[in-house]
Design an enzyme around this catalytic site. Structure first.
Site, mmCIF file in Angstrom:
data_model
loop_
_atom_site.group_PDB
_atom_site.id
_atom_site.type_symbol
_atom_site.label_atom_id
_atom_site.label_comp_id
_atom_site.label_asym_id
_atom_site.label_seq_id
_atom_site.Cartn_x
_atom_site.Cartn_y
_atom_site.Cartn_z
ATOM 1 N N THR A 156 16.304 5.063 48.041
ATOM 2 C CA THR A 156 17.429 5.426 46.921
ATOM 3 C C THR A 156 17.913 4.465 46.126
ATOM 4 O OG1 THR A 156 17.838 7.211 48.503
ATOM 5 C CG2 THR A 156 19.558 6.572 46.857
ATOM 6 N N ARG A 184 13.856 19.985 51.228
ATOM 7 C CA ARG A 184 14.811 19.510 51.534
ATOM 8 C C ARG A 184 15.790 18.483 50.573
ATOM 9 N NH1 ARG A 184 16.248 13.691 51.943
ATOM 10 N NH2 ARG A 184 17.856 13.363 53.686
ATOM 11 N N GLY A 186 18.697 15.919 50.147
ATOM 12 C CA GLY A 186 19.431 14.864 50.840
ATOM 13 C C GLY A 186 20.862 14.507 50.325
ATOM 14 N N ASP A 187 21.680 13.713 50.643
ATOM 15 C CA ASP A 187 22.910 13.533 50.258
ATOM 16 C C ASP A 187 23.084 13.117 48.694
ATOM 17 O OD1 ASP A 187 21.681 11.070 50.942
ATOM 18 O OD2 ASP A 187 23.551 9.961 50.748
ATOM 19 N N THR A 206 23.214 4.883 50.086
ATOM 20 C CA THR A 206 21.638 5.060 50.604
ATOM 21 C C THR A 206 21.584 4.947 52.109
ATOM 22 O OG1 THR A 206 19.780 3.838 50.385
ATOM 23 C CG2 THR A 206 21.813 2.701 50.124
ATOM 24 N N GLY A 207 20.763 5.784 52.581
ATOM 25 C CA GLY A 207 20.564 5.708 54.051
ATOM 26 C C GLY A 207 20.116 7.183 54.326
ATOM 27 N N GLY A 209 20.144 10.526 54.791
ATOM 28 C CA GLY A 209 20.981 11.377 54.023
ATOM 29 C C GLY A 209 21.820 12.413 54.692
HETATM 30 N N1 ASP Z 1 19.978 8.923 51.188
HETATM 31 C C1 ASP Z 1 18.363 9.383 50.676
HETATM 32 C C2 ASP Z 1 18.117 10.678 51.151
HETATM 33 O O1 ASP Z 1 18.554 11.115 52.182
HETATM 34 C C3 ASP Z 1 17.606 8.310 51.362
HETATM 35 C C4 ASP Z 1 17.783 6.970 51.144
HETATM 36 O O2 ASP Z 1 18.695 6.538 50.687
HETATM 37 O O3 ASP Z 1 16.870 6.236 51.628
HETATM 38 O O4 ASP Z 1 17.630 11.650 50.676
#
Ligand code: ASP
Length: 292
Positions: A156, A184, A186-187, A206-207, A209
């Site tokens: 992200t 799906r 995410g956050d 980021t991470g 989600g």
């Molecule tokens: N947070 C993002 C998601 O879950 C993915 C990411 O940050 O790498 O969609």
């Protein structure tokens, strides 16, 4: 005082890492930072700066957003983005959008041109078309040459800013998790989870989600600052470094407060990031060394 920070995703270091690849990432981060920095230096709003910065990152195939989006298990690109204006609490977001070149710009239009906050799927694509957003064919996202072949891209992208009038804003954009089920979400496009801004701070995460949704992560930081009267750095230390690892949640976030204090923390091996404050040198970081 203005301030701007961006991230290009947190995660493990790609195994095919090289000096040349690091140079490419550093250049890309500097270029995107420059886009938003220029706007802030000209007196434009934090909202304009985060939108333009994230759009620049979306256009760069090095990042998992816009052009470089990872694909779902069905081989499709489904993009999510959000933007939030801290002064007014106005927010706009899109999820599972498939045809817009810059989902963050469509998110901004949801905020400014509808009475809604989040549009998803076919309705979001129809809205993008209706407002004359730049549309691209699905092949635009199906890159034959990934910068690190066969590996999921780092993640992200996001930006947070404080402008010269003291207003804060945040924006986030993503292709989601590599191989995720179609549909799906995410956050990133969920206000309060991956993106949040109020009059105290602006946050972009980021991470993984699902964990950022469960912990309502971006708002958790804002609440620690607002109700816990925590300095931004202590709020982020408590959340990202102390709490998230106990849950098995990997990732990081960037944030800026109303005084222009920038914090960029992550509990992964690296997070692509860059920041600049009025009158100071820009900083670019990837691994866990000397950045704030
Ligand atoms: N947070 C993002 C998601 O879950 C993915 C990411 O940050 O790498 O969609």
């Amino acid at each position: 005082m203005y301030a701007l920070a961006l991230h290009g995703g947190a995660g493990p270091r790609p195994s095919a890492w090289s000096v040349a690849l690091e140079r490419r990432y550093r250049d890309a981060l500097a270029q995107a930072l420059g886009v938003g920095h220029e706007l802030l230096a000209r007196g434009q709003s934090a909202l304009d700066a985060v939108t333009a910065t994230v759009a620049a990152l979306e256009d760069d195939p090095l990042f998992n957003a816009g052009r470089g989006a990872v694909l779902t298990s069905a081989g499709t690109a489904e993009l999510d983005a959000a933007v939030m204006d801290g002064a007014s609490l106005a927010a706009g977001a899109v999820a599972v959008i498939r045809r817009a070149r810059n989902p963050v710009k469509v998110a901004r239009a949801v905020m400014e041109r509808t009475t809604h906050v989040l549009l998803a799927g076919a309705g979001a694509d129809a809205f993008a078309e209706e407002i004359g957003a730049d549309l691209v064919p699905s092949s635009y996202f199906l890159l034959s040459e990934r910068p690190v072949s066969e590996e999921p891209l780092p993640g992200t992208v996001g930006a947070v800013a404080l402008d010269g009038r003291g207003c804060l804003a945040a924006a986030t954009s993503t292709g989601g998790m590599s191989g995720q089920r179609p549909g799906r979400i995410g956050d990133s496009p969920l206000i309060g989870c991956g993106t949040y801004a109020d009059d105290r701070c602006a946050v972009s995460t980021t991470g993984h989600g699902e964990w950022f949704i469960r912990t309502v992560q971006a708002y958790d930081i804002a609440a620690r600052v607002r109700y816990g009267h925590s300095p931004l750095s202590a709020a982020i230390e408590a959340a990202v470094i102390q709490r998230l690892p106990t849950l098995g949640a990997e990732g990081g976030l960037i944030a800026v407060d109303a005084a222009g204090v920038i914090c960029m923390r992550f509990n992964t091996a690296q997070m692509y990031r860059a920041s600049v404050r009025e009158g100071e040198e820009a900083e670019i970081g990837i691994t866990a060394t000397p950045m704030p």
